[in-house]
Design a protein around this motif. Structure first.
Motif, PDB file in Angstrom:
ATOM      1  N   SER A  54      -1.990  -8.533  16.446  1.00 11.37           N
ATOM      2  CA  SER A  54      -2.874  -7.625  17.187  1.00 11.37           C
ATOM      3  C   SER A  54      -3.774  -8.398  18.140  1.00 11.37           C
ATOM      4  O   SER A  54      -4.034  -7.953  19.266  1.00 11.37           O
ATOM      5  N   SER A  89      -2.951  -1.784  11.496  1.00 11.56           N
ATOM      6  CA  SER A  89      -3.194  -1.076  10.231  1.00 11.56           C
ATOM      7  C   SER A  89      -4.561  -0.405  10.213  1.00 11.56           C
ATOM      8  O   SER A  89      -4.802   0.529   9.462  1.00 11.56           O
ATOM      9  N   THR A  94      -7.627  -4.563   8.652  1.00 12.20           N
ATOM     10  CA  THR A  94      -7.706  -6.027   8.490  1.00 12.20           C
ATOM     11  C   THR A  94      -9.157  -6.469   8.336  1.00 12.20           C
ATOM     12  O   THR A  94     -10.017  -6.114   9.155  1.00 12.20           O
TER      13      THR A  94
HETATM   14  O1  F6P Z   1      -2.815  -5.422  13.179  1.00 14.81           O
HETATM   15  P1  F6P Z   1      -3.419  -5.634  11.838  1.00 14.81           P
HETATM   16  O2  F6P Z   1      -2.993  -4.587  10.854  1.00 14.81           O
HETATM   17  O3  F6P Z   1      -4.880  -5.799  11.919  1.00 14.81           O
HETATM   18  O4  F6P Z   1      -2.831  -6.976  11.308  1.00 14.81           O
HETATM   19  C1  F6P Z   1      -3.137  -8.193  11.937  1.00 14.81           C
HETATM   20  C2  F6P Z   1      -2.246  -9.264  11.423  1.00 14.81           C
HETATM   21  O5  F6P Z   1      -2.372  -9.314  10.036  1.00 14.81           O
HETATM   22  C3  F6P Z   1      -1.092  -9.208   9.406  1.00 14.81           C
HETATM   23  O6  F6P Z   1      -0.926  -7.930   8.943  1.00 14.81           O
HETATM   24  C4  F6P Z   1      -0.976 -10.158   8.302  1.00 14.81           C
HETATM   25  O7  F6P Z   1      -2.164 -10.350   7.642  1.00 14.81           O
HETATM   26  C5  F6P Z   1      -0.101  -9.524  10.493  1.00 14.81           C
HETATM   27  O8  F6P Z   1       1.144  -8.996  10.244  1.00 14.81           O
HETATM   28  C6  F6P Z   1      -0.785  -9.008  11.699  1.00 14.81           C
HETATM   29  O9  F6P Z   1      -0.338  -9.704  12.807  1.00 14.81           O
END
Ligand code: F6P
Length: 382
Positions: free
Chosen positions: A72, A115, A118
């Motif tokens: 991201s 997601s 994070t």
């Molecule tokens: O876009 P998100 O859900 O914040 O995830 C950021 C990064 O963290 C991960 O989910 C792994 O921790 C990666 O796959 C992704 O690139």
């Protein structure tokens, strides 16, 4: 990697059989990569529906701070590359738990998380909220990030993940580019977005699983790199972002190490690796090391990611660097960006990289989709 076990692990033949490719890609990463053009088109609609015009309140932000991690966060680097050196405000990407001390109410913070959950991204976004920053959030609907945006009536663009965040890059990056356009800080016309989507469709067609390696640039690059130590250099700051993407995609798709750099800086440090252990000639090594460096599979492979716009001195540096590499037994592959606009150029480099690293995984017998080490790490620190 060297010796018979390594030879047994590299199987370029699998790339000639579409059914074997499908079996080796149970998470459908190739389909996820092929969705890039559709992501560009869908993200334009989603961004318009999210009311992005609210960001343009008549005042120019002092700086734009993109907050995110991994697949991201690179959307912030893509944004800076597309806005280019002519952008009148700085664009910085923050990867971590803390917002820099200088960021305040005069700045626009763009939080990006596929997601929406994070931990680092949420921590920094919450800090931005406390400091009264203008806020744009891009990520999953009904997520903690969506809730933070709602708390301060920030603009929120919902994103539908295509599977992995790293494969959802264009759904995440396009809202940022449109926001900066809305603020009058960059020019990216609707025609440029469409031209970029068309180019990505064309690359997807050329890199499709049923296209044989001798015609398929993604498969060709994977076969060239399999077993070597790849070092990717961009020939501009835009192509440097693509080099970084290459290293990350080698890591996450192919579970493979890679080095990334950018000219002219790489000519001040990484170029010296052409004289070392992995260069192939084994100069100065004892017999044990010489045996290993004579093995073509332990050699450095320089991947030059060429932008169509290069500083005249960088053109000279690139040409001489390639000569130095070849003279020292380092294999070189050069890849050209396509198109005029920075968005087209970076998107075409990234598309080829994305395909090549998925095919590299398949040639190595590795499932391109899961990132088990990251999941284990997250579980152990939870
Ligand atoms: O876009 P998100 O859900 O914040 O995830 C950021 C990064 O963290 C991960 O989910 C792994 O921790 C990666 O796959 C992704 O690139």
């Amino acid at each position: 990697m060297s010796g018979p076990e390594a030879d047994a692990r590299v199987n370029p033949g699998v790339l000639e059989d579409p059914e074997a490719i499908a079996a080796a890609d149970p998470g459908d990463m190739l389909r996820q990569v092929a969705s890039s053009a559709a992501q560009i088109r869908e993200a334009q609609l989603a961004t318009a529906e999210a009311g992005i015009t609210r960001l343009a309140d008549g005042t120019r932000p002092r700086a734009i701070v993109v907050v995110g991690m991994g697949g991201s966060a690179i959307s912030g680097d893509v944004l800076a590359a597309v806005a280019g050196p002519g952008c009148p405000v700085p664009i910085v990407t923050v990867r971590g738990y803390r917002l820099p001390g200088w960021v305040g109410a005069a700045d626009l913070v763009m939080a990006v998380s596929c997601s929406g959950g994070t931990e680092e991204t949420l921590a920094v976004t919450a800090e931005a909220v406390r400091r009264g920053c203008r806020l744009l959030c891009v990520g999953a609907a009904d997520s903690p990030l969506a809730a933070l945006a709602a708390q301060v009536r920030g603009v929120f663009v919902p994103v539908r993940s295509v599977g992995q965040p790293r494969a959802t890059l264009w759904a995440l990056a396009v809202p940022l580019i449109l926001a900066v356009r809305e603020l009058g800080l960059t020019e990216v016309s609707d025609e440029v977005f469409e031209a970029t989507a068309s180019r990505l469709e064309d690359i997807s067609n050329r890199c499709r699983p049923s296209s044989e390696s001798f015609l398929n640039p993604g498969k060709q690059l994977a076969v060239d790199l399999a077993g070597a130590v790849p070092m990717a250099w961009g020939t501009s700051s835009l192509a440097g972002v693509a080099a970084y993407r290459f290293a990350c995609q080698c890591n996450e798709n192919a579970k493979y190490p890679a080095v990334h750099g950018e000219l002219p800086e790489a000519d001040h440090n990484q170029v010296v690796a052409f004289d070392g252990f992995f260069a192939g000639a084994g100069r100065g090594a004892d017999d044990f090391f010489r045996d290993r460096t004579d093995d073509p599979e332990t050699r450095l492979h320089l991947l030059v990611l060429r932008d169509t716009e290069e500083h005249p001195q960088v053109v000279k540096r690139r040409e001489v660097s390639v000569e130095l590499a070849r003279a020292r037994g380092v294999q070189v592959t050069e890849i050209m960006a396509e198109g005029d606009h920075p968005l087209e150029r970076i998107a075409t480099l990234i598309a080829l990289i994305d395909y090549a690293t998925v095919y590299l995984a398949i040639a190595l017998g590795v499932d391109p989709t899961p990132v088990s080490a990251i999941q284990e790490l997250k579980a152990r620190i939870a």
